[in-house]
Design an enzyme around this catalytic site. Structure first.
Site, PDB file in Angstrom:
ATOM      1  N   TYR A 301       0.849  -1.185   0.000  1.00 55.27           N
ATOM      2  CA  TYR A 301       0.000   0.000   0.000  1.00 55.27           C
ATOM      3  C   TYR A 301       0.891   1.245   0.000  1.00 55.27           C
ATOM      4  O   TYR A 301       1.885   1.308   0.735  1.00 55.27           O
ATOM      5  CB  TYR A 301      -0.874   0.032   1.253  1.00 55.27           C
ATOM      6  CG  TYR A 301      -2.167  -0.754   1.153  1.00 55.27           C
ATOM      7  CD1 TYR A 301      -2.334  -1.740   0.187  1.00 55.27           C
ATOM      8  CD2 TYR A 301      -3.220  -0.523   2.041  1.00 55.27           C
ATOM      9  CE1 TYR A 301      -3.503  -2.461   0.103  1.00 55.27           C
ATOM     10  CE2 TYR A 301      -4.394  -1.236   1.973  1.00 55.27           C
ATOM     11  CZ  TYR A 301      -4.542  -2.209   1.000  1.00 55.27           C
ATOM     12  OH  TYR A 301      -5.706  -2.927   0.926  1.00 55.27           O
ATOM     13  N   LYS A 302       0.527   2.230  -0.823  1.00 56.25           N
ATOM     14  CA  LYS A 302       1.218   3.524  -0.778  1.00 56.25           C
ATOM     15  C   LYS A 302       0.333   4.478   0.022  1.00 56.25           C
ATOM     16  O   LYS A 302      -0.695   4.942  -0.439  1.00 56.25           O
ATOM     17  CB  LYS A 302       1.460   4.073  -2.182  1.00 56.25           C
ATOM     18  CG  LYS A 302       2.362   5.293  -2.167  1.00 56.25           C
ATOM     19  CD  LYS A 302       2.658   5.806  -3.542  1.00 56.25           C
ATOM     20  CE  LYS A 302       3.690   6.927  -3.482  1.00 56.25           C
ATOM     21  NZ  LYS A 302       3.425   7.944  -2.467  1.00 56.25           N
ATOM     22  N   TYR A 303       0.786   4.760   1.243  1.00 59.70           N
ATOM     23  CA  TYR A 303      -0.015   5.566   2.173  1.00 59.70           C
ATOM     24  C   TYR A 303       0.217   7.059   1.952  1.00 59.70           C
ATOM     25  O   TYR A 303       1.278   7.486   1.501  1.00 59.70           O
ATOM     26  CB  TYR A 303       0.349   5.202   3.616  1.00 59.70           C
ATOM     27  CG  TYR A 303       0.089   3.759   3.956  1.00 59.70           C
ATOM     28  CD1 TYR A 303      -1.175   3.319   4.335  1.00 59.70           C
ATOM     29  CD2 TYR A 303       1.112   2.818   3.889  1.00 59.70           C
ATOM     30  CE1 TYR A 303      -1.412   1.987   4.648  1.00 59.70           C
ATOM     31  CE2 TYR A 303       0.895   1.488   4.199  1.00 59.70           C
ATOM     32  CZ  TYR A 303      -0.371   1.071   4.572  1.00 59.70           C
ATOM     33  OH  TYR A 303      -0.595  -0.246   4.873  1.00 59.70           O
TER      34      TYR A 303
END
Length: 671
Positions: A301-303
């Protein structure tokens, strides 16, 4: 090759202390040159002269050439603004405040203002010449001034420098004070020049004599020397990426006199941030699968948070650094408090990479805006109103050993084995593993959509292992390693954002460099704004588009206050590193990065973005640009590069061809 620093004129009067006039003359020369090769030769030879005749001055000279006085993580700031400069200049000249303002309106540069203000001053007693060491020490004294009466104390120190400064020294001392040297040569140029100087160093100090017969040997030695220079440049760049502190590197160089040997001593050090590894933007998931065909990779996931490099030494002392190496330990006392609890038994020192996100009491990740509402100074545990969680994704150092050369799979395994979760305070990024083959594409697509659905920006895709020896030589991913590469943006890490996959246009990080005056409802504001991409090869900003969409009235007002003459962000002439044929009404100092979306990228006869990369005499432009937000987390050197702009354009062309072929095929089927 034929330059002999031993015979440089005037050095007999140095007496072991390099005069600042020598440095200022080089700055003046370099600022008037556009040819990068010539610029590098001048900088290299200047450093060689100092090494031979005043070796103790090489460290302060390097800092002054780098437009800094200390590494960014030390937080040492000069804090010189218009008030202090005006006070100091009035004290060394007959110019009053009104005249100073007119001079600034004319030149738009405080160095030029100071030069003009002092040009008419005649002194009865000739001042003692400034030295490089003296200027550097005075700058440190200025940075150390704190508390009540600081303005007067700083103004006094500045005035003392200006009283002794002569000619071009005045211009470049003031430009250094405002951290805007304007010579077109900063970190990369200084690195290369120093590396080259080191190759010549042994000859220059007489340890192996090539100088005497060098002219006759030039043709025979060119290839050998070129190889040595390139090896030295790459070695010093790698060294600086792991240890970006001249205070450590330069003394090692002077002792070893060999860049390759310096690297034996230079490496990761807890408490000294290494420059972070960055991911390449990829246009879409299909392109990602093509690049990583038959290779195992992880999707994460790219937060939408703040990237953090977390250090802890054997004594349990903690340091947190931002992506551009600023010390933010004091901003997050809650993270400092929890870190001792995340170590499993046997874990002592470490350096890890992670993302700080705002998280509520239910464990839900909050938007970046919530995180940005946290206080930045004087934060204590009892005053925190926005709790945060660290989501770790990489481990670069463990128990006094560097892990950079391990594969990502090995580093990730150590990360999960040696650290434990703390509810809502410390965890690992959500991830899944896949292979670049058709059967895994649906799984990756679902993971990507889940990331977007949870409020993320997209996914990061990272190679898990080094390339297998059995891989076909023609395979595109053959050369991609899964090591951690500081200060590099490589395809072993790919960034897939929803903006690209959903087809809503390219999202670029661009730098405002100028504006026109608005009309009609926007009279009194700036509109449109001229934006540029960054070319790291020659350290210039190339215009990409004019933006007038996406701004609120509130932002227009804030922008007019931010870009004003009073705070030195408005210039009357463009900076030497601006590349554009356009002439806006107002030039801005490059000090912000904005996220901009657009419809597509086109070849432009007007704009200079990535000029020469697609067509020789035309650049690239972003059509229908729309402002999204200010990227406070990025310095201008981390704006979208001209190389990336060209890559996105080519990917767009490939996609358009594929879409046309699909449409033709569909039409044939319909017929």
């Amino acid at each position: 090759m034929v330059f002999d620093p031993q015979q440089f004129p005037g050095t007999g009067q140095w007496h072991g202390r390099a005069p600042y006039s020598f440095l200022a003359s080089v700055f003046s020369m370099v600022s008037s040159i556009s040819a990068r090769t010539v610029m590098l030769n001048i900088m290299c030879n200047m450093l060689r002269v100092i090494i031979v005749h005043s070796p103790q001055d090489i460290l302060p000279a390097i800092w002054l050439c780098s437009n800094a006085i200390a590494p960014s993580f030390e937080g040492l700031e000069l804090g010189i603004g218009p008030q202090i400069l005006s006070k100091a200049l009035r004290g060394v000249s007959s110019v009053n405040q009104t005249k100073l303002r007119k001079l600034y309106e004319r030149y738009g540069d405080w160095g030029d203002v100071a030069f003009a203000a002092k040009a008419s001053v005649r002194t009865i007693v000739k001042p003692k010449p400034l030295t490089v060491r003296e200027v550097f020490q005075t700058l440190h004294a200025i940075a150390g001034v704190k508390g009540k009466g600081g303005v007067d104390t700083k103004a006094g120190l500045v005035r003392r420098l200006l009283l002794s400064a002569v000619g071009e020294e005045v211009r470049f001392i003031v430009r250094t004070l405002v951290a805007h040297l304007r010579i077109g040569a900063v970190r990369t140029t200084v690195l290369i020049a120093l590396a080259r100087a080191c190759v010549f160093m042994q000859s220059d100090v007489g340890q192996w004599p090539i100088s005497g017969d060098l002219v006759r040997q030039v043709d025979d030695s060119k290839d050998v020397l070129a190889t040595k220079l390139k090896q030295a440049e790459n070695g010093l760049k790698e060294c600086f990426a792991q240890c970006p502190d001249w205070n450590l590197i330069v003394p090692w160089l002077m002792e070893c006199k060999d860049v390759s040997r310096v690297f034996e001593r230079c490496g990761i050090t807890v408490g000294v941030p290494l420059r972070p590894m960055l991911g390449q933007i990829t246009r879409d998931l299909t392109d990602m699968f093509i690049k990583l065909k038959d290779r195992d990779f992880a999707c994460e996931y790219k937060y939408d948070g703040q990237r953090a490099q977390i250090h802890m030494d054997n004594q349990g002392r903690v340091k947190l650094f931002s992506r551009h190496l600023e010390d933010m330990t004091d901003k997050y006392p809650d993270i400092v408090e929890v870190l001792p609890r995340i170590r499993s038994e046997g874990t002592t020192s470490f350096i890890m990479d992670g993302e700080i996100v705002a998280m509520n009491s239910e464990g839900e990740i909050q938007p970046f805006q919530t995180l940005s509402n946290r206080a930045r100074k004087n934060v204590t545990l009892d005053t925190i109103v926005v709790p945060v969680c660290v989501l770790a994704f990489d481990l670069m150092y463990l128990n006094n050993e560097s892990l950079l050369q391990l594969s990502f799979r090995e580093r990730r395994t150590l990360l999960k084995e040696r650290f434990v979760r703390v509810k809502h305070r410390f965890d690992f990024v959500k991830s899944m593993d896949a292979t670049g083959i058709t059967t895994d594409q649906d799984k990756v697509q679902a993971f990507f959509k889940a990331s977007i659905g949870s409020g993320g920006e997209g996914i990061m895709v990272k190679l898990l292992d080094h390339p297998p020896k059995s891989l076909e030589p023609s395979a595109r991913a053959k050369g991609l390693l899964s090591t951690y590469e500081p200060d590099k943006r490589v395809e072993s890490w790919l960034k897939v954002k929803k903006d690209y996959v959903e087809g809503v246009g390219d999202s670029l990080d661009l730098v405002p460099i100028g504006a026109w005056y608005g009309s009609g409802r926007k009279a009194g504001w700036y509109s449109p704004i001229l934006l540029a991409c960054y070319n790291p090869e020659n350290e210039t900003l190339e215009s990409v588009c004019k933006c007038m969409s996406g701004f609120s009235d509130k932002f227009y007002k804030e922008m007019k206050d931010y870009y004003s003459e009073e705070n030195l962000r408005v210039l009357n002439t463009p900076r030497h590193d601006y590349v554009t044929d356009l002439q806006p009404n107002v030039w801005f100092d490059a000090c912000q990065v904005w996220e901009i979306k657009g419809a597509d990228i086109t070849v432009s006869p007007v704009h200079k973005g990535a000029i020469g990369r697609i067509e020789e005499d035309r650049g690239l432009s972003l059509r229908f640009p729309r402002f999204i937000r200010v990227r406070d987390d990025k310095p201008t050197e981390e704006a979208t590069t001209s190389e990336l702009l060209a890559t996105l354009y080519l990917q767009q062309q490939v996609r358009e061809v594929a879409e046309e072929e699909n449409e033709e095929e569909q039409e044939e089927q319909d017929d």
